[in-house]
Design a protein around this motif. Structure first.
Motif, PDB file in Angstrom:
ATOM      1  N   VAL A   1      33.774  45.102  32.848  1.00 55.82           N
ATOM      2  CA  VAL A   1      33.192  46.537  31.981  1.00 55.82           C
ATOM      3  C   VAL A   1      33.001  47.014  32.692  1.00 55.82           C
ATOM      4  N   ARG A   2      32.815  47.460  33.817  1.00 53.85           N
ATOM      5  CA  ARG A   2      33.055  48.954  34.960  1.00 53.85           C
ATOM      6  C   ARG A   2      34.786  49.493  34.465  1.00 53.85           C
ATOM      7  N   LEU A   3      35.759  48.269  34.882  1.00 53.75           N
ATOM      8  CA  LEU A   3      36.485  48.793  35.007  1.00 53.75           C
ATOM      9  C   LEU A   3      37.560  48.684  33.660  1.00 53.75           C
ATOM     10  N   MET A   4      36.961  48.489  32.497  1.00 55.80           N
ATOM     11  CA  MET A   4      37.552  48.380  31.109  1.00 55.80           C
ATOM     12  C   MET A   4      37.223  49.902  30.786  1.00 55.80           C
ATOM     13  N   ARG A   5      35.598  50.217  30.981  1.00 52.51           N
ATOM     14  CA  ARG A   5      35.048  51.429  30.667  1.00 52.51           C
ATOM     15  C   ARG A   5      36.193  52.980  31.821  1.00 52.51           C
ATOM     16  N   GLU A   6      36.135  52.863  33.222  1.00 50.96           N
ATOM     17  CA  GLU A   6      36.863  53.276  33.558  1.00 50.96           C
ATOM     18  C   GLU A   6      38.670  53.850  32.723  1.00 50.96           C
ATOM     19  N   ALA A   7      39.007  52.610  32.642  1.00 51.54           N
ATOM     20  CA  ALA A   7      39.861  52.531  31.796  1.00 51.54           C
ATOM     21  C   ALA A   7      40.364  52.931  30.491  1.00 51.54           C
ATOM     22  N   ALA A   8      39.339  53.524  29.564  1.00 48.34           N
ATOM     23  CA  ALA A   8      38.861  53.997  28.275  1.00 48.34           C
ATOM     24  C   ALA A   8      38.482  55.964  27.861  1.00 48.34           C
ATOM     25  N   GLU A   9      37.850  55.932  29.706  1.00 46.43           N
ATOM     26  CA  GLU A   9      38.475  57.581  30.037  1.00 46.43           C
ATOM     27  C   GLU A   9      39.175  57.397  30.340  1.00 46.43           C
ATOM     28  N   ARG A  10      40.540  56.685  31.245  1.00 43.58           N
ATOM     29  CA  ARG A  10      41.429  57.512  31.554  1.00 43.58           C
ATOM     30  C   ARG A  10      42.982  57.814  30.284  1.00 43.58           C
ATOM     31  N   GLU A  11      42.422  57.108  29.912  1.00 48.39           N
ATOM     32  CA  GLU A  11      43.081  57.187  28.631  1.00 48.39           C
ATOM     33  C   GLU A  11      43.036  57.821  27.112  1.00 48.39           C
TER      34      GLU A  11
END
Length: 265
Positions: free
Chosen positions: A12-22
């Motif tokens: 979940v942390r990695l996914m949310r970091e990806a969402a913020e990055r994009e």
């Protein structure tokens, strides 16, 4: 087997970091793998398989070998189904979908993949099962293009399709509508499979009609039907599963019909 709480937290942390990055915007919700629920459903199949196996053994033990084929055939089908459940569970137990206003992020088979609605292609393969005119079940499935240009299927691997499916349709169309209108105003022709449209008309192949003559747009049982005044039959009939970005097409159709005639440049 499902992942540990720590592993799921890392996903979940990695996914949310990806969402913020994009820059995907506000969080819409998260959905877990459907593997545990399917695993519970497999218990009934396993019980049935055990009963059938006992019947086969009894037939063989009592010298009625030919009768063993009666429970034997459904036993084979049960075993195949159980193997399918095992493979599905092993490959998708850690799957997760996080949905945002501007796209979605999935964790599947050990990878994090991102879809940005503004520049993805959406193929809606949703299947609606009906009986006596009433909807019995809906299976949501979408073919998408991720930010790396690779194909991605988002479907029954995740729970909550009745939530994330309609949201995906709505948000993807909303994200793509402004850019599509700009392209139309610039004189471009937009194509959606066999369907095409300009600022002035809608058509398929060589058949077309100006927007002010488009009299009806229907979407039913996976088929898009458009009717126009002055024509006996439909102007066009297109299967939605082969029509990319059909939600955007519907939004454009509604917008351009309401705006009236718009000359192309």
């Amino acid at each position: 087997m499902t992942g540990t709480g720590t592993e799921q937290g890392d996903h979940v942390r990695l996914m949310r970091e990806a969402a913020e990055r994009e820059g995907l915007g506000g969080h819409r919700g998260g959905h877990a793998s459907s593997a545990p629920a399917r695993g519970r459903g497999a218990l009934g199949v396993a019980i049935l398989a055990a009963v059938l196996a006992a019947a086969v053994a009894a037939a063989l033990a009592t010298g009625y070998g030919p009768l063993a084929i009666v429970p034997g055939l459904p036993l084979v089908l049960c075993v195949i189904a159980l193997l399918g459940h095992l493979v599905f569970g092993a490959r998708t137990s850690d799957a997760r979908l996080e949905q945002y206003e501007g796209g979605l992020v999935v964790h599947l088979k050990g990878r994090v993949r991102v879809v940005r609605y503004a520049d993805t292609t959406v193929l809606d393969n949703t299947v609606r099962r009906t009986q006596y005119g009433r909807t019995v079940s809906v299976t949501y499935s979408f073919g998408l293009t991720d930010t790396e240009g690779r194909n991605l299927v988002v479907g029954s691997v995740f729970t909550g399709g009745d939530v994330w499916g309609p949201l995906l349709r709505h948000d993807a169309a909303l994200a793509q509508l402004p850019g599509a209108l700009v392209r139309l105003d610039a004189g471009e022709r937009l194509e959606f499979g066999i369907v095409w449209l300009t600022a002035a008309e809608l058509g398929s192949g060589r058949a077309s009609a100006p927007w002010h003559l488009v009299s009806g747009v229907e979407l039913e049982d996976g088929t898009l039907t458009v009717r126009a005044e002055g024509r006996r039959g439909a102007l066009l009939v297109a299967p939605t599963r082969y029509t990319p970005n059909v939600s955007l097409l519907l939004a454009l159709t509604e917008t351009l019909r309401a705006a009236g005639p718009r000359p192309s440049r």
